[in-house]
Structures are given as structure tokens and as C-alpha cells.
Design an enzyme around this catalytic site. Structure first.
Site, mmCIF file in Angstrom:
data_model
loop_
_atom_site.group_PDB
_atom_site.id
_atom_site.type_symbol
_atom_site.label_atom_id
_atom_site.label_comp_id
_atom_site.label_asym_id
_atom_site.label_seq_id
_atom_site.Cartn_x
_atom_site.Cartn_y
_atom_site.Cartn_z
ATOM 1 N N HIS A 176 0.874 -1.180 0.000
ATOM 2 C CA HIS A 176 0.000 0.000 0.000
ATOM 3 C C HIS A 176 0.907 1.225 0.000
ATOM 4 C CE1 HIS A 176 -3.608 -2.420 0.825
ATOM 5 N NE2 HIS A 176 -2.792 -3.171 1.531
ATOM 6 N N LEU A 177 0.921 1.940 -1.108
ATOM 7 C CA LEU A 177 1.853 3.072 -1.236
ATOM 8 C C LEU A 177 1.178 4.412 -0.988
ATOM 9 C CD1 LEU A 177 3.940 1.737 -4.260
ATOM 10 C CD2 LEU A 177 4.392 1.508 -1.808
ATOM 11 N N ARG A 178 -0.144 4.393 -0.813
ATOM 12 C CA ARG A 178 -0.913 5.547 -0.296
ATOM 13 C C ARG A 178 -1.011 6.753 -1.220
ATOM 14 N NH1 ARG A 178 -3.259 2.068 2.935
ATOM 15 N NH2 ARG A 178 -2.203 1.621 4.891
ATOM 16 N N ASN A 214 -6.515 0.720 -2.941
ATOM 17 C CA ASN A 214 -7.282 1.503 -1.954
ATOM 18 C C ASN A 214 -6.641 2.846 -1.652
ATOM 19 O OD1 ASN A 214 -5.173 0.278 -0.564
ATOM 20 N ND2 ASN A 214 -6.363 -0.073 1.289
ATOM 21 N N ASP A 270 -8.625 -5.312 -2.398
ATOM 22 C CA ASP A 270 -7.928 -5.566 -1.132
ATOM 23 C C ASP A 270 -8.183 -4.470 -0.093
ATOM 24 O OD1 ASP A 270 -5.990 -7.052 0.534
ATOM 25 O OD2 ASP A 270 -4.987 -5.114 0.472
ATOM 26 N N HIS A 298 -8.921 -10.523 -0.835
ATOM 27 C CA HIS A 298 -8.759 -10.271 0.607
ATOM 28 C C HIS A 298 -9.902 -11.029 1.264
ATOM 29 C CE1 HIS A 298 -8.210 -7.445 4.201
ATOM 30 N NE2 HIS A 298 -9.358 -8.045 4.448
ATOM 31 N N HIS A 324 -2.441 -12.543 1.634
ATOM 32 C CA HIS A 324 -2.142 -12.700 3.069
ATOM 33 C C HIS A 324 -2.917 -13.827 3.762
ATOM 34 C CE1 HIS A 324 -5.664 -10.131 3.116
ATOM 35 N NE2 HIS A 324 -5.000 -9.011 2.923
ATOM 36 N N ASP A 340 2.485 -6.980 2.499
ATOM 37 C CA ASP A 340 1.310 -6.183 2.889
ATOM 38 C C ASP A 340 1.762 -4.894 3.598
ATOM 39 O OD1 ASP A 340 -1.285 -5.308 3.206
ATOM 40 O OD2 ASP A 340 -1.881 -6.863 4.630
ATOM 41 N N HIS A 342 0.801 3.657 8.303
ATOM 42 C CA HIS A 342 -0.178 4.542 8.948
ATOM 43 C C HIS A 342 0.591 5.527 9.816
ATOM 44 C CE1 HIS A 342 -3.699 2.311 7.662
ATOM 45 N NE2 HIS A 342 -3.169 1.190 8.109
HETATM 46 ZN ZN LIG Z 1 -5.794 -7.233 2.470
#
Ligand SMILES: [Zn+2]
Length: 431
Positions: A63-65, A95, A153, A180, A233, A306, A310
Site C-alpha cells: 500500500h503506497l498511499r 485503496n 484488497d 482479501h 495474506h 502487505d 499509517h
Molecule cells: Zn488485504
């Protein structure tokens, strides 16, 4: 001609079953030769004596945001953290804000990554619009824009009819669907694994059944549709068993497991540390053992981090309110070296699961040191001890369960496209 010689290491190339002391010569971004005592003239030399020399790691779950949550991470900081962890190619989940459900977002990510990230970035597009689990995305347009897989995901596609159509359409564009697996109704408000630990903590439990039942459903839908399913995952012994049995019958299913689900149990949460909160949650020792066994047997194909940054203020709240997820890039190698030390994986088999096997799942270059392969290399010291301090790392965030822990096994150097992009003594070398 740009030449680089990675000299004197133990070359581990699962694609050719090579495990031998050798030099690796890279010319103009491609592997040009592998063998003893190669000609060093005119080459930049990377010393690898005592180290492993492996094809660069490939992380299929990050997740690179960016776009939208750059205070947690962006394509530059995420890419720098990746190469500091030996990863040369990373796939990023959809996401973001806006969600990567439109070709313009896919293109934005690819363009930003090209200028900002030292690692190669491969977007995974959303399977449904806004990750809402209702309306399918335009899969062929997303593929044209550069997406390598589809996934909601972070969320589950609860409607089995929608998931069926997602799988059907994915076969038309020839790309895998990454699931997911968490049944929301069974998970409820669960934040830790349901069992003795959740009882002791007085926190709502998230049962293995929530994962198992979704994996069972999606395996049945995969059988119906002939799609390619990739289970993200995986964490429960039951889900592992379902995947094992499905593969035995020839179903096209692959799976990944994270470093944390391979090495930590739910007991890590006994101190209410929100940096042990993730989805799916850390499970029991029996689940961890099942994941490790399945990884060694090849029932689980790859290790994926994963990586889920945050901000500190988001994690410094009570356990139930904290967002799930932990950092993964910079600690992955040191953490999963545990499996080599416990003789569950040989060095060559570990590299296969950190790199080469990803190509079974997505159609990207890399994962090999054969002549002509991309000049993507990780130089790794399996004996080097170091203490991880997220404040000194490259991610913008610090949410790691390994903060302050001593790890054995460190990334020494990372080469992408024939360029040294990271060296542990010099840091990330971005032009
Ligand atoms: Zn996930």
C-alpha cells in the site's frame, strides 16, 4: 556502455537452480554474464563477498498511499523503503484516494512512480468501482493503462454474484483476481484472532472461519469460472488446507503469506500494541506452523509484505480504533531469515518465494539472473545483525511490530535496471 560487476557472492538464482559462488555482470541494464572471475574492466564494482546475490525481491502486496494519503507514504518514500528492503519490483493495491478504479489513476501512479520511485511499481486495479463490491470496473481499459491484477484488497467482495462476474471477466482480460478473504459478517467488529488471546484482552475476536469461508467460496467460484485466483495474506490453517486441496485437483489458485503471519502469533498483541493489529489478524501458533509448512511445500507460492503505512497519530489510539496494517519492506528479509535458520527453507527456496515465484502470478519482468534478464539484484548479508529503528527508515510511517528489535540478515545493496539504488553504508542513492 554502463557496466556493473557484483563480485564474489553466493549467487542464488531459482530460475536456473543456480547456487554457486560467482560474479554477476550487468551491462546496459541487463544481466550480461554470471560466472567466476569475470572481467572487471570499466565496471562499477559492488563487493558481495560473504553475501547472497539474488534476483531483486518482488512484493505483490503493498500500500503506497498515493494518491490521496501522502502523509502516510508516497510513491517516492515507498519506493525508497522498498529498495532498502531488497525489493526491486512492487505491486500496489487500489485503496488509494481516489481509488485506482479508473485508467487515469493507474496512469497517474505509473507516471509518478517513474519519476519518484527507485523500485519498479506495478498497480493492481480495483475489481469494483470505489471498492464498493457492487459495480465492476472496466477491466480491459485498466489493463491497457498498465494494471497487472485486480483486487478490492482491504475490503471483501461480499456479494457472491458480483465476485462470480469479476472472476468471469478477469478470464477475458487474462489477469488474476487477488482476494482479501474476510467474511464481514463473521468478522464483525473483531480486531484480534478469536481465541484465548481475544478473551484475555477483552477485545472482540475475528475468527479463522471468517477467512476460511471466503476462501472456500472463492475457490468454488474459481472452479466454476476457470479464473485465476490469488489469495492475499493467507493466515489460517483452514484456509491453507482449502488451497492445498484445491491445488491437488488442478485449480488455478496461488497464495501469499506475510512475514508477520509467518513469525508472530496473536500473543504479540497481549500488550495492546496497535502495531500488532492487522487484517487478517495475527493467528495462533498452530496457524503459523501451518503457513510455514505450506510455504515450504510450495502450497503458498510467495511471501508478500502487505506493507501498510499509517501515521503515528492514527496508531496511537486504543486498539479497537486503530487502523489495521504494519510496515513491511525494510524488515522483511531479516524477519523471514528465521525460516532459513530453522532449516524450513534453503536460501535458494527462500529467494524463490521472495522473487521468482511472483512471475507465476503476474506478468512482469524480473525474478531471474539468467543472461538477458533485467539488471535487478539484491545483495544480502545473511549473518549481519542490526537493530531496526523505523525513525531511521525510509517509510514516512513507523508502524512496525519490529521497532527496536534485533534482526539477523540485512540488505547490503539493491540494483534496479543496472543502477545501484541502495547501499547499506550509503543509503538510498536516488539521482
Ligand atoms: Zn488485504
Amino acid at each position: 556502455m554502463a557496466r556493473m560487476l557484483i563480485r564474489g557472492g553466493r549467487v542464488l538464482d531459482p530460475a536456473s537452480e543456480l547456487d554457486a559462488r560467482a560474479d554477476v555482470l550487468i551491462e546496459d541494464g541487463r544481466v550480461a554474464a554470471v560466472g567466476p572471475d569475470l572481467d572487471v574492466r570499466g565496471a562499477e564494482v559492488v563487493e558481495a563477498t560473504g553475501c547472497w546475490v539474488a534476483p531483486g525481491f518482488i512484493d505483490l502486496h503493498t500500500h503506497l498511499r498515493e494518491p490521496g494519503q501522502e502523509y502516510k507514504e508516497d510513491l517516492g518514500s515507498g519506493g525508497r523503503a522498498a529498495v532498502a528492503g531488497g525489493f526491486t519490483s512492487i505491486a500496489c493495491m487500489a485503496n488509494t484516494d481516489p481509488v485506482n478504479d479508473d485508467p487515469s489513476v493507474t496512469e497517474y501512479i505509473l507516471n509518478r512512480a517513474k519519476s519518484d520511485s527507485p523500485a519498479r511499481v506495478y498497480p493492481i486495479a480495483a475489481a469494483t468501482m470505489g471498492l464498493q463490491g457492487e459495480v465492476m470496473t472496466e477491466m480491459s481499459a485498466l489493463r491497457e493503462a498498465g494494471a497487472v491484477a485486480f483486487s478490492d484488497d482491504g475490503k471483501t467482495i461480499s456479494d457472491a454474484g458480483v465476485m462470480r462476474r469479476v472472476l468471469e471477466y478477469s478470464t477475458l482480460v487474462g489477469m488474476p483476481v487477488v482476494v482479501h478473504a474476510e467474511d464481514c459478517s463473521l468478522r464483525g467488529a473483531g480486531v484480534v484472532n478469536e481465541g484465548p488471546v481475544s478473551t484475555r484482552l477483552g477485545l472482540p475476536g475475528n475468527p479463522c472461519l471468517a477467512e476460511d469461508i471466503l476462501v472456500a467460496r472463492d475457490l468454488m467460484l474459481t472452479r466454476l469460472t476457470g479464473a485465476r485466483l490469488h489469495v492475499a495474506h493467507i493466515s489460517s490453517a483452514g484456509a491453507v488446507d482449502l488451497v492445498r486441496r484445491a491445488r491437488e485437483t488442478g485449480l488455478s489458485v496461488t497464495a501469499e503469506v506475510t512475514p508477520h503471519h509467518l513469525t508472530l502469533t496473536d500473543e504479540a498483541s497481549l500488550g495492546y500494541d496497535t502495531n500488532t493489529k492487522m487484517a487478517p489478524p495475527l493467528r495462533s501458533a498452530a496457524d503459523v506452523a501451518a503457513c510455514r509448512k505450506a510455504l515450504a511445500e510450495g502450497v503458498i507460492d510467495v511471501i508478500a509484505t502487505d506493507h501498510a503505512p499509517h501515521a503515528v497519530h492514527e496508531k496511537e489510539v486504543e486498539f479497537t480504533a486503530a487502523p489495521p496494517g504494519v510496515l513491511g519492506f525494510e524488515t522483511a528479509y531479516g524477519v523471514v531469515m528465521d525460516l532459513v535458520r530453522e532449516n524450513e527453507l534453503t536460501p535458494l527456496e527462500l529467494v524463490r518465494r521472495m522473487s521468482t515465484n511472483a512471475l507465476r502470478i503476474v506478468d512482469i519482468p524480473g525474478g531471474s539472473l539468467a543472461v538477458g534478464s533485467p539488471g535487478d539484484v539484491a545483495v544480502l548479508d545473511p549473518e549481519r545483525r542490526w537493530t531496526y529503528d523505523p525513525a531511521k527508515g525510509y517509510s514516512k510511517s513507523r508502524n512496525s511490530p519490529w521497532a527496536g528489535h534485533e534482526l539477523t540478515g540485512r540488505v547490503v545493496a539493491t540494483v534496479v535496471d543496472g543502477r545501484l539504488v541502495y547501499h547499506c553504508d550509503r543509503g538510498v542513492l536516488v539521482p
